[in-house]
Design a protein around this motif. Sequence first.
Motif, PDB file in Angstrom:
ATOM      1  N   ALA A  60       0.966  -1.488   0.036  1.00 35.67           N
ATOM      2  CA  ALA A  60       0.065   0.298   0.154  1.00 35.67           C
ATOM      3  C   ALA A  60       0.948   1.618  -0.222  1.00 35.67           C
ATOM      4  O   ALA A  60       2.060   1.237   0.367  1.00 35.67           O
ATOM      5  N   THR A  61       0.302   2.674  -0.469  1.00 34.71           N
ATOM      6  CA  THR A  61       0.928   3.654  -0.392  1.00 34.71           C
ATOM      7  C   THR A  61       0.393   5.274   0.332  1.00 34.71           C
ATOM      8  O   THR A  61      -1.534   4.855   0.117  1.00 34.71           O
ATOM      9  N   ILE A  62       0.539   5.922   0.840  1.00 40.48           N
ATOM     10  CA  ILE A  62      -0.030   6.763   1.617  1.00 40.48           C
ATOM     11  C   ILE A  62      -0.466   7.771   0.217  1.00 40.48           C
ATOM     12  O   ILE A  62       0.192   8.337  -0.485  1.00 40.48           O
ATOM     13  N   ILE A  63      -1.930   7.786   0.575  1.00 40.53           N
ATOM     14  CA  ILE A  63      -2.387   9.032   0.290  1.00 40.53           C
ATOM     15  C   ILE A  63      -2.025  10.211   0.169  1.00 40.53           C
ATOM     16  O   ILE A  63      -1.625  11.063  -0.716  1.00 40.53           O
ATOM     17  N   THR A  64      -2.676  10.893   1.869  1.00 45.29           N
ATOM     18  CA  THR A  64      -2.361  11.991   2.221  1.00 45.29           C
ATOM     19  C   THR A  64      -1.327  11.836   3.458  1.00 45.29           C
ATOM     20  O   THR A  64      -0.823  10.995   4.074  1.00 45.29           O
TER      21      THR A  64
END
Length: 310
Positions: free
Chosen positions: A304-308
């Motif tokens: 997963a990657t962080i959006i904010t």
Amino acid sequence: MTLQQLQAFLVARRGGSFTAAARSLGLTQPSVSELVRRLEEELGMELFRRVGRGLVSTLAGDELAPFAERALAAADQGAMAVRALRDLEGGTATFGLLRNAEFYALSELALHFHRRHPSVRVRLVGQNSAETAAAVQRGEIEAGLVTLPVDHEGLSVTPLVRDEVVYITADAGTATPRTISDVAAVPMIFYDAHYGDLDPARRQLATRARLAGVSVDALIEVEHLASALTLVRAGVGDTFACRAAVASPTFPAGLHVTSFAEPMYDTIALVTRRGHTLSPATRELARFAQQTLLDHACGPHSTATIITSH
């Protein structure tokens, strides 16, 4: 009738004088006398009679005393309950979790939270994101983590991380990214059968199919991803899942994974009821869950990657 009046009455009754009550309460003698006078005026009866230099409770005072004691005790208990919530020494945290919580380091959320706040009661509801969002809207739970898209009327939605949704098949020859037309042309295995078309991933597929003028239907629907993967491994059909599920140690060997031609993502978000203030316990649990998810996304093995930034 105020709590201060009842307190002045009870302390004067126990001490036998307004002077003693004033010393105990840190007030002047005339202030205590006035508080009792106003209480007597409201009740229309005298609560004390003077005997020498002291006070003796009247019959009316004797009748009022136990009710006044209970009223002050209830007020103290209420204040203690509120302070317990503020200090996280009590209260109940109600929170909704993803069906795929285990893939994002959230399966032991209750255990870790309990170790930090052992006096807080915890109610975690793990279900499909569509149902979690609806439960928050109805006020049945205060907040939750969901996978978008969900019906968000009346909700405050804070996107946190995203994880790619990939295509899964037993066909070793399937290596190129899958278009929505490719998906429509093969037997598909869907999971989360109970929620059907409300499931966020299915909603994304349905939208793409509609725009492409095709239809993506399930040959078989089951409730759990593990059951769907068993069917895929047997060659019955193909399915899809987030990359976190593929990276899990429980993912079956022998299956092949490829992206969608137009990449598709699970976006995980925190939802709360718009305009509703979370209780201290739930606010802390939501913060804890959010931080756990973000920490996992920063890990070396995360998909997963962080959006904010939070």
